[in-house]
Enzyme design. Sequence first.
Site, PDB file in Angstrom:
ATOM      1  N   ARG A   1       2.050 -14.986  -3.946  1.00 37.60           N
ATOM      2  CA  ARG A   1       2.735 -15.385  -5.196  1.00 37.60           C
ATOM      3  C   ARG A   1       3.599 -14.247  -5.763  1.00 37.60           C
ATOM      4  O   ARG A   1       3.689 -14.059  -6.985  1.00 37.60           O
ATOM      5  CB  ARG A   1       1.727 -15.856  -6.266  1.00 37.60           C
ATOM      6  CG  ARG A   1       0.907 -17.044  -5.904  1.00 37.60           C
ATOM      7  CD  ARG A   1       1.706 -18.297  -5.601  1.00 37.60           C
ATOM      8  NE  ARG A   1       0.846 -19.278  -5.005  1.00 37.60           N
ATOM      9  CZ  ARG A   1       0.674 -19.416  -3.684  1.00 37.60           C
ATOM     10  NH1 ARG A   1       1.377 -18.693  -2.830  1.00 37.60           N
ATOM     11  NH2 ARG A   1      -0.161 -20.302  -3.208  1.00 37.60           N
TER      12      ARG A   1
ATOM     13  N   GLU B   1      -0.077 -16.487 -13.095  1.00 35.90           N
ATOM     14  CA  GLU B   1       0.856 -16.921 -12.048  1.00 35.90           C
ATOM     15  C   GLU B   1       2.109 -17.502 -12.720  1.00 35.90           C
ATOM     16  O   GLU B   1       3.231 -17.304 -12.269  1.00 35.90           O
ATOM     17  CB  GLU B   1       0.196 -17.978 -11.155  1.00 35.90           C
ATOM     18  CG  GLU B   1       1.117 -18.470 -10.057  1.00 35.90           C
ATOM     19  CD  GLU B   1       0.409 -19.306  -9.014  1.00 35.90           C
ATOM     20  OE1 GLU B   1      -0.774 -19.043  -8.708  1.00 35.90           O
ATOM     21  OE2 GLU B   1       1.042 -20.256  -8.510  1.00 35.90           O
TER      22      GLU B   1
ATOM     23  N   SER C   1      -1.059 -23.763 -11.424  1.00 39.90           N
ATOM     24  CA  SER C   1      -2.106 -22.757 -11.657  1.00 39.90           C
ATOM     25  C   SER C   1      -1.624 -21.746 -12.679  1.00 39.90           C
ATOM     26  O   SER C   1      -0.541 -21.178 -12.549  1.00 39.90           O
ATOM     27  CB  SER C   1      -2.426 -22.020 -10.358  1.00 39.90           C
ATOM     28  OG  SER C   1      -2.988 -22.908  -9.443  1.00 39.90           O
TER      29      SER C   1
HETATM   30  C1  LIG Z   1       1.630 -29.865 -10.940  1.00 40.95           C
HETATM   31  C2  LIG Z   1       2.050 -28.526 -10.366  1.00 40.95           C
HETATM   32  C3  LIG Z   1       1.502 -28.092  -9.172  1.00 40.95           C
HETATM   33  C4  LIG Z   1       1.884 -26.866  -8.626  1.00 40.95           C
HETATM   34  N1  LIG Z   1       1.322 -26.472  -7.442  1.00 40.95           N
HETATM   35  C5  LIG Z   1       1.707 -25.308  -6.867  1.00 40.95           C
HETATM   36  C6  LIG Z   1       1.183 -24.906  -5.608  1.00 40.95           C
HETATM   37  O1  LIG Z   1       0.382 -25.585  -4.982  1.00 40.95           O
HETATM   38  N2  LIG Z   1       1.592 -23.728  -5.086  1.00 40.95           N
HETATM   39  C7  LIG Z   1       2.492 -22.927  -5.724  1.00 40.95           C
HETATM   40  O2  LIG Z   1       2.848 -21.867  -5.187  1.00 40.95           O
HETATM   41  N3  LIG Z   1       3.007 -23.281  -6.928  1.00 40.95           N
HETATM   42  C8  LIG Z   1       2.644 -24.440  -7.507  1.00 40.95           C
HETATM   43  N4  LIG Z   1       3.166 -24.810  -8.719  1.00 40.95           N
HETATM   44  C9  LIG Z   1       4.079 -23.902  -9.427  1.00 40.95           C
HETATM   45  C10 LIG Z   1       5.566 -24.163  -9.146  1.00 40.95           C
HETATM   46  O3  LIG Z   1       5.752 -25.476  -8.741  1.00 40.95           O
HETATM   47  C11 LIG Z   1       6.145 -23.224  -8.086  1.00 40.95           C
HETATM   48  O4  LIG Z   1       5.955 -21.878  -8.461  1.00 40.95           O
HETATM   49  C12 LIG Z   1       7.629 -23.491  -7.856  1.00 40.95           C
HETATM   50  O5  LIG Z   1       8.018 -22.822  -6.693  1.00 40.95           O
HETATM   51  C13 LIG Z   1       8.516 -23.064  -9.024  1.00 40.95           C
HETATM   52  O6  LIG Z   1       9.832 -23.574  -8.805  1.00 40.95           O
HETATM   53  P1  LIG Z   1      10.808 -23.891 -10.025  1.00 40.95           P
HETATM   54  O7  LIG Z   1      12.124 -24.262  -9.482  1.00 40.95           O
HETATM   55  O8  LIG Z   1      10.202 -24.865 -10.949  1.00 40.95           O
HETATM   56  O9  LIG Z   1      10.887 -22.440 -10.689  1.00 40.95           O
HETATM   57  P2  LIG Z   1      11.020 -22.127 -12.254  1.00 40.95           P
HETATM   58  O10 LIG Z   1       9.733 -22.471 -12.918  1.00 40.95           O
HETATM   59  O11 LIG Z   1      12.248 -22.717 -12.796  1.00 40.95           O
HETATM   60  O12 LIG Z   1      11.189 -20.545 -12.194  1.00 40.95           O
HETATM   61  C14 LIG Z   1      10.112 -19.728 -11.768  1.00 40.95           C
HETATM   62  C15 LIG Z   1      10.636 -18.276 -11.754  1.00 40.95           C
HETATM   63  O13 LIG Z   1      11.599 -18.135 -10.733  1.00 40.95           O
HETATM   64  C16 LIG Z   1      12.868 -17.688 -11.266  1.00 40.95           C
HETATM   65  N5  LIG Z   1      13.915 -18.384 -10.494  1.00 40.95           N
HETATM   66  C17 LIG Z   1      14.040 -19.719 -10.280  1.00 40.95           C
HETATM   67  N6  LIG Z   1      15.055 -19.955  -9.442  1.00 40.95           N
HETATM   68  C18 LIG Z   1      15.579 -18.744  -9.116  1.00 40.95           C
HETATM   69  C19 LIG Z   1      16.647 -18.323  -8.265  1.00 40.95           C
HETATM   70  N7  LIG Z   1      17.390 -19.197  -7.579  1.00 40.95           N
HETATM   71  N8  LIG Z   1      16.892 -16.995  -8.150  1.00 40.95           N
HETATM   72  C20 LIG Z   1      16.154 -16.087  -8.830  1.00 40.95           C
HETATM   73  N9  LIG Z   1      15.148 -16.429  -9.663  1.00 40.95           N
HETATM   74  C21 LIG Z   1      14.866 -17.742  -9.796  1.00 40.95           C
HETATM   75  C22 LIG Z   1      12.832 -18.046 -12.737  1.00 40.95           C
HETATM   76  O14 LIG Z   1      13.647 -17.173 -13.458  1.00 40.95           O
HETATM   77  C23 LIG Z   1      11.338 -17.874 -13.042  1.00 40.95           C
HETATM   78  O15 LIG Z   1      11.048 -16.517 -13.250  1.00 40.95           O
HETATM   79  C24 LIG Z   1       2.815 -26.044  -9.294  1.00 40.95           C
HETATM   80  C25 LIG Z   1       3.375 -26.487 -10.504  1.00 40.95           C
HETATM   81  C26 LIG Z   1       3.007 -27.718 -11.040  1.00 40.95           C
HETATM   82  C27 LIG Z   1       3.632 -28.188 -12.314  1.00 40.95           C
END
Ligand SMILES: Cc1cc2nc3c(=O)[nH]c(=O)nc-3n(C[C@H](O)[C@H](O)[C@H](O)COP(=O)(O)OP(=O)(O)OC[C@H]3O[C@@H](n4cnc5c(N)ncnc54)[C@H](O)[C@@H]3O)c2cc1C
Length: 330
Positions: A179, A299, A229
């Site tokens: 992570r 996380e 998480s």
């Molecule tokens: C129901 C649920 C289940 C989940 N299960 C998991 C799981 O099993 N495993 C897991 O690892 N995660 C899980 N997550 C967390 C999440 O889905 C992941 O971390 C996902 O990869 C985040 O993607 P996002 O586009 O929503 O990022 P965001 O939430 O929009 O951003 C996360 C971070 O990344 C940065 N960011 C986003 N895009 C970029 C980019 N292109 N360049 C630079 N920085 C950037 C943002 O500034 C922020 O700091 C879960 C979330 C939910 C709601």
Amino acid sequence: MRAIDFAPIARDLRTLMLGTIRDQEPLARHTSFRIGGPARVYLEPSTEEGVVRSLEWLKERGIPYFILGQGTNVLVSDRGVEAVVISTSRGLKEIAIADRRMEAGSGVLLTKLSHLAERSALAGLEFAISIPGTLGGALVMNAGAHGSAMVEIVKTVRVWDPTVGVHQISAEEAEFEYRQSRFQRSPWIALAATMELESGDRERIRQTMQHFMATRKSTQPVGEPNAGSVFKNPKPLFAGQLVESIGAKGWRAGDAEVSSLHANFIINRGQARACDVLQLMRRIRFVIYQRYHVVLRPEVRWIGPGEGGASTTWENLWCEEGVGLTEPCE
Ligand SMILES: Cc1cc2nc3c(=O)[nH]c(=O)nc-3n(C[C@H](O)[C@H](O)[C@H](O)COP(=O)(O)OP(=O)(O)OC[C@H]3O[C@@H](n4cnc5c(N)ncnc54)[C@H](O)[C@@H]3O)c2cc1C
């Protein structure tokens, strides 16, 4: 903190016609927690070039900005952010598949890539079927599930770096760990990535994906607003088990509640505020530290007001004694 007048910034950005621009956009609309105050300016560039031009433009003028994917791993302050929030959801959408290589823009949903891989009989992205969010967010977080993670498939990432502009880095240079990635420690923005997959049996890939989705539904509160998480696993221990062991399931602060299905999830029961979630996180962290001498690390990523317009550090939000909130509930 330097006060910035965002009205002329929004006006000038509009004249560049890079995409959609909104003033005072509530970020609660763009986060899976359904929590978050307004972004002073919210920009959705419509192309990769638009994303890069916006970044260059903001950098040259010293205007604070923040990148948002699908907002599934963030807790945004109730006070919002004095910054330009750039969404990747429209501009970084290209996908190309050649042999076992897949190249995709950072704004593409991970679940979409998982489905596309299945349709092309390519194995390696099955784990991603249950992870919401964009490819960009998954690169930043080295997202993973069911024993696999992005580190296993990513080969290269096209990044925007404020000092040298757009260039390509290898997976090694991205320094993926549990992570974690270099993106969390640098100002790099991920624009696109190539992934190498394996030829596989389509039916088998489909069944694995179905199994992962079913597991997910039975163990996590997928129907309610949350951000996945909340804490990282303090390996070799599991955060969920620790939180459950202190009897935290059902704990509540305002409309934020520790899920009774999975103790490492906090759900928004309706009108939860960031400060409610923070209150629960502090309480959990404090009790676990007292009982086990284990410090839980979040996380979920914090986005709040701070030096230079936006702060992403948790440290000044903690108070080991559980008092002296810096994010007050009004
Ligand atoms: C129901 C649920 C289940 C989940 N299960 C998991 C799981 O099993 N495993 C897991 O690892 N995660 C899980 N997550 C967390 C999440 O889905 C992941 O971390 C996902 O990869 C985040 O993607 P996002 O586009 O929503 O990022 P965001 O939430 O929009 O951003 C996360 C971070 O990344 C940065 N960011 C986003 N895009 C970029 C980019 N292109 N360049 C630079 N920085 C950037 C943002 O500034 C922020 O700091 C879960 C979330 C939910 C709601």
